[in-house]
Motif scaffolding. Structure first.
Motif: not given
Lengths: 368, 260
Positions: A121-123, B223-225, B228-230
């Protein structure tokens, strides 16, 4: 229907930590279908903006539930060609994880035959496909049991439960658009792509009334002749002209005249005339944030309700003359805005682009 | 509240308290209970204040109505910050001679700010005659108001709009109108100037004073990845510069997986 994914629920007496552990050890499972269309494919980035139809029962267990659009998937052109010619959705597998008893989607993947593509997902903007054919979900029929059976076509009724945007359309054939009900859509990826790619330049388009889609817009950019089109809205307009007209139409897209219709007489040699907008409420300068290269533009808005107003304008040589149009006011006292000069409005093809990018990405994230 | 929301908030509080001053969280009963459960109310040096939004305001459409209600509760001039905004340096000098300050101005993009006439409103609602609808909206992710009289006028008009609004589907336009468009219109009507840290959106890319997640929250949400990074970046920054806050964060179950 509710039993199908009941194993995702926390069982009576099951401790949160036990539930979390059980869920986190699950393998990915089939939870929806991805749909691919050329208008959602970017050759530049070799990426699809993917429209997904989720199993409603499964998706409702997630917090938050996954949206239908906004997902991206990378693949090369030949794979893209295959995906759009499939004519039906491709299974999406979801790896879920649980934290403190709440279920989330951890990883998504599209599985086509033996190939797996990451879906993330990136919108990104995504235009709902017109024809959504998929194997029935549970609640209709078991997908495994339905293997080999004809695919179903999305309908308005299913839309509510499965978040499908099913939109009527017509068919593309040999460079011309034949209006009519879409019984599965007879246009092929090849001819569709031709329309989008510009070989439709000398084609003609007439009649037709539909909502959504973008292929006509791409074709418009090529300079075909179009008549009596109505019922365009939303993302349709975003793509209507493509290229240098994109931002102009982004502004048009932003018009919030729900149910408005947009008809025009002809578009040829860069001129655009006799438009009429009905039933919409069009804020100041809504249509003027773009440039028409070597073109002229004039139109009138026909009031078909108390809130419409008249407007005339023109574009010459890539710029629009701010003072050259007259805007009338609303006819409903105290409820509308007095429309005046558009002097403060930004103009140019990138007028709203910064906001879009910044809002979607945030700012100062590199400062953390 | 998801992990990235909490990480950003804790970092925001730590940075603001160090560079600018004391903080207070305004929360409804559910949110307050959530913070109490985790023992986090005292990360705000002025505590956690309970408040509520009037029941005749649609909480779905006007999801940020609480900001307006909270604003009216502060007795002294104060800066109101969104929980996804971080201020990295002192802004005291910049606000010294300002009556009203916002983080940035916005364009009248009709996609976000449609004509007010398009809103379904109560029959008896009228927009004040003195409003100039061509004033650029003001983003209130950071908002400073010096005069209580102006603040009250802004809150009053905003709440009046929210109560009269009959929109039930649109979760964006009515809200941002009430919050970000009424403010500069009321200001102009009353002859109050609104100052912005960034006058043009492009400046936001170049500035080094603020971090604002804004629409990026949506990506972090699904967006799980990215999430996590954030979160790891936030925790790492806390560990390096705000060790006290890091100690609090490290003790939370929510962040356990990020510290492994």
């Amino acid at each position: 229907m509710s039993k199908r994914f009941s194993w995702l629920d926390r069982q009576p007496g099951e401790a949160v930590s036990v539930y979390d552990k059980r869920i986190n050890e699950l393998a990915a499972f089939h939870a929806g279908y991805a749909f691919f269309t050329w208008q959602n494919y970017s050759e530049e980035f070799s990426a699809f903006s993917v429209w997904c139809v989720w199993n409603g029962e499964c998706n409702n267990k997630l917090s938050p539930p996954l949206p239908a659009g906004g997902f991206m998937m990378h693949c090369d052109d030949s794979t893209a060609q295959e995906l759009v010619t499939l004519g039906h959705g491709v299974p999406v597998f979801v790896k879920v994880y649980a934290k403190q008893g709440f279920l989330h989607a951890e990883r998504l993947a599209v599985a086509d035959k033996e190939c797996v593509y990451d879906l993330y997902f990136n919108g990104c903007a995504c235009i709902p496909p017109e024809d959504l054919c998929y194997r029935p979900y549970q609640g209709e029929e078991d997908p495994e049991d339905a293997a080999g059976q004809p695919l179903s076509k999305g309908s308005g009724e299913e839309r509510s439960s499965f978040r499908i945007g099913s939109i009527s359309g017509g068919s593309f054939r040999r460079g011309s658009y034949v209006p009519g009900p879409a019984a599965g859509g007879s246009y092929t990826a090849g001819s569709y792509r031709k329309a989008a790619g510009g070989s439709y330049q000398s084609g003609s388009y007439s009649g037709g009334s539909y909502i959504g889609g973008s292929y006509i817009g791409r074709a418009l950019g090529g300079g075909g002749s179009y008549r009596a089109v109505s019922g365009l809205s939303g993302s349709y307009l975003r793509w209507l002209f493509g290229g240098s007209y994109k931002n102009f139409l982004s502004s048009a897209l932003s018009i919030r005249g729900s149910g408005f219709s947009f008809g025009f007489g002809s578009f040829r040699n860069g001129s655009f005339s006799r438009e009429s907008f009905l039933r919409g409420v069009y804020p100041l300068g809504s249509y003027f944030h773009g440039s028409y290269l070597n073109g002229s533009f004039s139109y009138g808005l026909s009031p078909a309700g108390s809130r419409a107003y008249l407007l005339n304008g023109s574009f010459y040589g890539g710029s629009y003359h701010k003072g050259s149009f007259i805007l009338g006011g609303f006819t409903e006292p105290g409820r509308g805005v007095r429309i005046q000069e558009a002097a403060e409005e930004p103009s140019g093809p990138d007028a709203y682009r910064p906001r879009r990018i910044i809002e979607e990405l945030g700012y100062g994230l590199d400062l953390i | 509240m998801q992990d990235h929301d909490l990480a950003c908030l804790m970092l925001s509080v730590a940075a603001y308290e160090r560079y600018n001053g004391r903080t207070r969280l305004y929360a409804d009963a559910q949110a307050k209970a959530w913070f109490e459960e985790r023992g986090l109310c005292d990360i705000f040096s002025r505590g956690c204040e309970l408040f509520s939004v009037p029941e005749d305001i649609d909480p779905v459409v006007f999801w940020a109505a609480g900001k307006l209600c909270a604003l009216s509760l502060e007795e002294e001039p104060a800066v109101m910050l969104d929980t996804d905004l971080i201020v990295w340096r002192s802004i005291g000098k910049m606000l010294k001679d300002k009556n009203v300050a916002v983080i940035h101005r916005e364009e009248l993009n009709p996609e976000i700010y449609p004509d007010p006439g398009s809103f379904a409103m109560a029959e008896d609602y009228r927009y004040p005659a003195g409003w100039d609808f061509f004033v650029r909206p003001a983003n209130t992710a950071l908002l400073f108001i010096r005069e209580a009289s102006f603040r009250d006028a802004y809150v009053k008009e905003s709440l009046r709009f929210m109560k009269a609004c009959r929109e039930h589907q649109d979760r964006l336009c009515p809200m941002v109108f009430a919050e970000q468009r009424i403010l500069p219109m009321v200001a102009k009507e009353r002859g109050v100037s609104v100052w912005a840290f960034c006058d043009r959106l492009e400046q936001l890319r170049e500035q080094s004073l603020f971090t604002h997640l804004w629409g990026h929250k949506n990506v972090l949400k699904y967006n799980r990845d990215e999430q996590k990074g954030f979160v790891r970046r936030c925790l790492d920054r806390m560990r390096r510069e705000f060790p006290e806050m890091y100690a609090r964060a490290a003790a939370l179950y929510e962040f356990g997986e990020y510290l492994c």
